[in-house]
Design a protein around this motif. Sequence first.
Motif, PDB file in Angstrom:
ATOM      1  N   LEU A 137      32.094 -62.857  40.759  1.00  0.00           N
ATOM      2  CA  LEU A 137      32.349 -63.230  42.551  1.00  0.00           C
ATOM      3  C   LEU A 137      31.731 -63.434  43.185  1.00  0.00           C
ATOM      4  CD1 LEU A 137      33.315 -58.630  42.371  1.00  0.00           C
ATOM      5  CD2 LEU A 137      35.410 -60.533  42.363  1.00  0.00           C
ATOM      6  N   SER A 138      30.378 -63.901  42.463  1.00  0.00           N
ATOM      7  CA  SER A 138      29.668 -64.744  43.068  1.00  0.00           C
ATOM      8  C   SER A 138      30.389 -65.881  44.089  1.00  0.00           C
ATOM      9  CB  SER A 138      28.235 -65.517  42.259  1.00  0.00           C
ATOM     10  OG  SER A 138      27.633 -65.816  43.589  1.00  0.00           O
ATOM     11  N   PRO A 139      29.720 -66.797  44.676  1.00  0.00           N
ATOM     12  CA  PRO A 139      30.783 -67.466  45.471  1.00  0.00           C
ATOM     13  C   PRO A 139      29.741 -69.201  44.650  1.00  0.00           C
ATOM     14  CG  PRO A 139      28.737 -66.347  46.736  1.00  0.00           C
ATOM     15  CD  PRO A 139      30.078 -65.430  45.870  1.00  0.00           C
ATOM     16  N   GLN A 157      22.297 -71.628  39.247  1.00  0.00           N
ATOM     17  CA  GLN A 157      21.940 -72.757  40.133  1.00  0.00           C
ATOM     18  C   GLN A 157      20.858 -73.629  39.118  1.00  0.00           C
ATOM     19  OE1 GLN A 157      20.055 -71.642  43.310  1.00  0.00           O
ATOM     20  NE2 GLN A 157      21.682 -70.766  44.483  1.00  0.00           N
ATOM     21  N   ALA A 158      20.504 -74.890  38.848  1.00  0.00           N
ATOM     22  CA  ALA A 158      19.870 -75.702  38.474  1.00  0.00           C
ATOM     23  C   ALA A 158      18.067 -75.641  38.135  1.00  0.00           C
ATOM     24  CB  ALA A 158      20.220 -77.135  38.776  1.00  0.00           C
ATOM     25  N   ALA A 159      18.074 -74.814  39.430  1.00  0.00           N
ATOM     26  CA  ALA A 159      16.586 -74.678  39.119  1.00  0.00           C
ATOM     27  C   ALA A 159      15.656 -73.276  38.089  1.00  0.00           C
ATOM     28  CB  ALA A 159      16.130 -74.480  40.939  1.00  0.00           C
ATOM     29  N   HIS A 160      16.674 -72.509  38.353  1.00  0.00           N
ATOM     30  CA  HIS A 160      16.625 -71.928  37.412  1.00  0.00           C
ATOM     31  C   HIS A 160      17.986 -71.467  36.206  1.00  0.00           C
ATOM     32  CE1 HIS A 160      13.379 -70.486  39.488  1.00  0.00           C
ATOM     33  NE2 HIS A 160      14.005 -70.212  40.364  1.00  0.00           N
ATOM     34  N   PRO A 161      18.394 -72.005  35.545  1.00  0.00           N
ATOM     35  CA  PRO A 161      19.287 -72.331  34.493  1.00  0.00           C
ATOM     36  C   PRO A 161      20.178 -71.057  33.811  1.00  0.00           C
ATOM     37  CG  PRO A 161      17.729 -73.582  33.096  1.00  0.00           C
ATOM     38  CD  PRO A 161      17.040 -73.037  35.249  1.00  0.00           C
ATOM     39  N   LEU A 195      19.235 -67.766  35.218  1.00  0.00           N
ATOM     40  CA  LEU A 195      19.228 -66.749  36.637  1.00  0.00           C
ATOM     41  C   LEU A 195      21.072 -66.630  36.501  1.00  0.00           C
ATOM     42  CD1 LEU A 195      16.153 -66.593  38.351  1.00  0.00           C
ATOM     43  CD2 LEU A 195      16.627 -65.383  36.301  1.00  0.00           C
ATOM     44  N   ILE A 196      21.378 -65.045  36.400  1.00  0.00           N
ATOM     45  CA  ILE A 196      22.387 -64.804  36.264  1.00  0.00           C
ATOM     46  C   ILE A 196      22.651 -64.598  38.463  1.00  0.00           C
ATOM     47  CG2 ILE A 196      25.064 -63.611  36.386  1.00  0.00           C
ATOM     48  CD1 ILE A 196      23.842 -62.936  33.264  1.00  0.00           C
ATOM     49  N   VAL A 197      21.654 -64.161  38.790  1.00  0.00           N
ATOM     50  CA  VAL A 197      21.563 -64.006  40.427  1.00  0.00           C
ATOM     51  C   VAL A 197      20.524 -64.555  41.042  1.00  0.00           C
ATOM     52  CG1 VAL A 197      22.019 -62.265  42.014  1.00  0.00           C
ATOM     53  CG2 VAL A 197      22.719 -62.201  40.085  1.00  0.00           C
ATOM     54  N   THR A 198      21.069 -64.920  42.222  1.00  0.00           N
ATOM     55  CA  THR A 198      19.754 -65.668  42.839  1.00  0.00           C
ATOM     56  C   THR A 198      19.398 -64.132  44.691  1.00  0.00           C
ATOM     57  OG1 THR A 198      21.195 -66.868  44.036  1.00  0.00           O
ATOM     58  CG2 THR A 198      20.608 -68.333  41.946  1.00  0.00           C
ATOM     59  N   GLU A 199      18.164 -65.045  44.263  1.00  0.00           N
ATOM     60  CA  GLU A 199      18.111 -64.170  45.760  1.00  0.00           C
ATOM     61  C   GLU A 199      19.205 -64.269  46.952  1.00  0.00           C
ATOM     62  OE1 GLU A 199      13.654 -63.147  48.602  1.00  0.00           O
ATOM     63  OE2 GLU A 199      13.978 -64.626  46.537  1.00  0.00           O
ATOM     64  N   ALA A 200      19.725 -65.637  47.092  1.00  0.00           N
ATOM     65  CA  ALA A 200      20.833 -65.590  48.036  1.00  0.00           C
ATOM     66  C   ALA A 200      22.061 -64.621  48.113  1.00  0.00           C
ATOM     67  CB  ALA A 200      21.479 -67.055  47.818  1.00  0.00           C
ATOM     68  N   ASN A 201      21.872 -64.301  46.837  1.00  0.00           N
ATOM     69  CA  ASN A 201      23.237 -63.241  46.213  1.00  0.00           C
ATOM     70  C   ASN A 201      22.627 -61.466  46.647  1.00  0.00           C
ATOM     71  OD1 ASN A 201      23.659 -65.362  43.448  1.00  0.00           O
ATOM     72  ND2 ASN A 201      24.645 -65.101  45.210  1.00  0.00           N
ATOM     73  N   PHE A 202      21.380 -61.533  47.417  1.00  0.00           N
ATOM     74  CA  PHE A 202      21.444 -59.673  46.837  1.00  0.00           C
ATOM     75  C   PHE A 202      22.483 -59.154  48.802  1.00  0.00           C
ATOM     76  CE2 PHE A 202      17.009 -60.157  45.218  1.00  0.00           C
ATOM     77  CZ  PHE A 202      17.200 -60.730  43.821  1.00  0.00           C
ATOM     78  N   TYR A 210      15.794 -53.222  41.681  1.00  0.00           N
ATOM     79  CA  TYR A 210      15.128 -54.249  42.690  1.00  0.00           C
ATOM     80  C   TYR A 210      16.354 -55.105  43.691  1.00  0.00           C
ATOM     81  CZ  TYR A 210      12.127 -58.962  43.973  1.00  0.00           C
ATOM     82  OH  TYR A 210      11.176 -59.699  44.083  1.00  0.00           O
ATOM     83  N   ILE A 211      17.187 -55.449  43.133  1.00  0.00           N
ATOM     84  CA  ILE A 211      18.536 -56.384  43.887  1.00  0.00           C
ATOM     85  C   ILE A 211      18.944 -54.894  45.132  1.00  0.00           C
ATOM     86  CG2 ILE A 211      19.967 -57.617  43.929  1.00  0.00           C
ATOM     87  CD1 ILE A 211      19.271 -58.257  40.663  1.00  0.00           C
ATOM     88  N   LEU A 212      19.422 -53.976  44.932  1.00  0.00           N
ATOM     89  CA  LEU A 212      20.147 -53.025  45.164  1.00  0.00           C
ATOM     90  C   LEU A 212      19.322 -51.972  46.449  1.00  0.00           C
ATOM     91  CD1 LEU A 212      22.729 -51.863  42.579  1.00  0.00           C
ATOM     92  CD2 LEU A 212      22.970 -53.979  44.732  1.00  0.00           C
ATOM     93  N   ASP A 213      17.776 -51.841  45.829  1.00  0.00           N
ATOM     94  CA  ASP A 213      16.916 -50.865  46.294  1.00  0.00           C
ATOM     95  C   ASP A 213      16.082 -51.621  47.288  1.00  0.00           C
ATOM     96  OD1 ASP A 213      17.100 -48.884  47.601  1.00  0.00           O
ATOM     97  OD2 ASP A 213      15.584 -47.546  46.310  1.00  0.00           O
ATOM     98  N   THR A 214      16.287 -53.142  47.635  1.00  0.00           N
ATOM     99  CA  THR A 214      14.578 -53.387  47.541  1.00  0.00           C
ATOM    100  C   THR A 214      13.426 -53.155  48.498  1.00  0.00           C
ATOM    101  OG1 THR A 214      16.399 -55.703  47.985  1.00  0.00           O
ATOM    102  CG2 THR A 214      13.788 -55.978  48.928  1.00  0.00           C
TER     103      THR A 214
END
Length: 99
Positions: free
Chosen positions: A22-24, A28-32, A34-41, A93-97
């Motif tokens: 579901l992620s648009p 990303q190349a910077a973190h090959p 990682l499945i989720v980036t902070e932009a997805n939070f 950490y992602i869902l309950d920042t």
Amino acid sequence: MYAAAKNSSTLLAVVIFLTIILSPTTLQAAHPFLIVTEANFPDLQARASSAPWSTMKSQAISSAGITYYPDDDDFKGKVINLSNIVSGCALAYILDTPN
């Protein structure tokens, strides 16, 4: 104990799978790795307000606070316990920042 661990592992696998599908954005190349980036939070946090994601969020927060430690001889139990805690903490950490 093991049934709960299996359910938690299955739940984490579902979350990861749904995040990828579901992620648009793709990885990303910077973190090959990682499945989720902070932009997805924000998107994931918005999803966590409705089922089935709200259940996953509450289970993640609950498993992040596990204080059960298996007997010294139960290595498999320790590994499963550690896996549940780490998975729960990562998702919490992602869902309950704020917490």
